[in-house]
Write an enzyme that holds these catalytic residues in place. Sequence first.
Site, PDB file in Angstrom:
ATOM      1  N   ASP A 103      24.627 -22.685  29.186  1.00 39.05           N
ATOM      2  CA  ASP A 103      25.446 -23.250  28.126  1.00 39.05           C
ATOM      3  C   ASP A 103      25.568 -24.770  28.257  1.00 39.05           C
ATOM      4  OD1 ASP A 103      27.867 -23.950  29.649  1.00 39.05           O
ATOM      5  OD2 ASP A 103      28.162 -21.798  29.850  1.00 39.05           O
ATOM      6  N   TYR A 104      26.103 -25.372  27.229  1.00 44.08           N
ATOM      7  CA  TYR A 104      26.133 -26.826  27.053  1.00 44.08           C
ATOM      8  C   TYR A 104      26.709 -27.566  28.258  1.00 44.08           C
ATOM      9  CZ  TYR A 104      26.886 -31.184  24.353  1.00 44.08           C
ATOM     10  OH  TYR A 104      26.870 -32.477  23.883  1.00 44.08           O
TER      11      TYR A 104
END
Length: 245
Positions: A103-104
């Site tokens: 994820d980011y």
Amino acid sequence: MKAERLQKVIAQAGIASRRKAEELISAGKVKVNGQTVSVLGTTVTNKDVITVNDKPIEKEELVYYLVNKPRKYVCTADDEHNRDKIVDLVDCPQRIFPVGRLDYDSTGLIILTNDGDFDNMLTHPKYHLPKTYKVTIKGVLTKKDMQDIRNGIILDDGIKTLPATVRMINYDIEAQRCSFEIIIYEGRNRQIRRMMEALGYEVKKLHRSCFGCVKDDNLAIGSYRRLKPHEIKMLKTMANEGEKK
């Protein structure tokens, strides 16, 4: 096995633009496994033999890279919000894509390739490939929490995670903070963050330190290297063994 539109495969082989490839298909000049294909939207895999004007297209060289992802990069080949993309970190002529996702706000090891079969082998749930993470949370895991992680945790979608391995690295009761290592055998969306949310904790740092058998402590954040042949072979072996479990 990853299927792609026929016109896209022709374009990637450098035969023609995608629009021109569509014209060639509509004109009946493209064959797949010896059969003329004139329907746009037909999908093919890398096992299909494709010819244009009776000449086989050259298959793209398969490439495999290991990247140490920085924070604030998205694991996608395209992003409508114009954010930094993990594929932009690798200088190669092939159109590559990430195997799975981080994820980011997470960091760590991720593989980029143009091999759809390899991607499927490493990401399909039935293969149970181990992935190791170092996690720092706000709070301190209890013995019960750690046992719950080992047994499986029911997430917000009502599905229970597979049993995981967890090992405490360090903790600070006064600061209410701890770090631990966890090994999971599936790749559900934001899985570790959701596991911690289910237990009532907030993840502060999340770093993937090992993907299957591949680890590289000397690979700096934002850097990449090619996977070694024996690493590719071992990943395939691990996936096949995981399928049997």
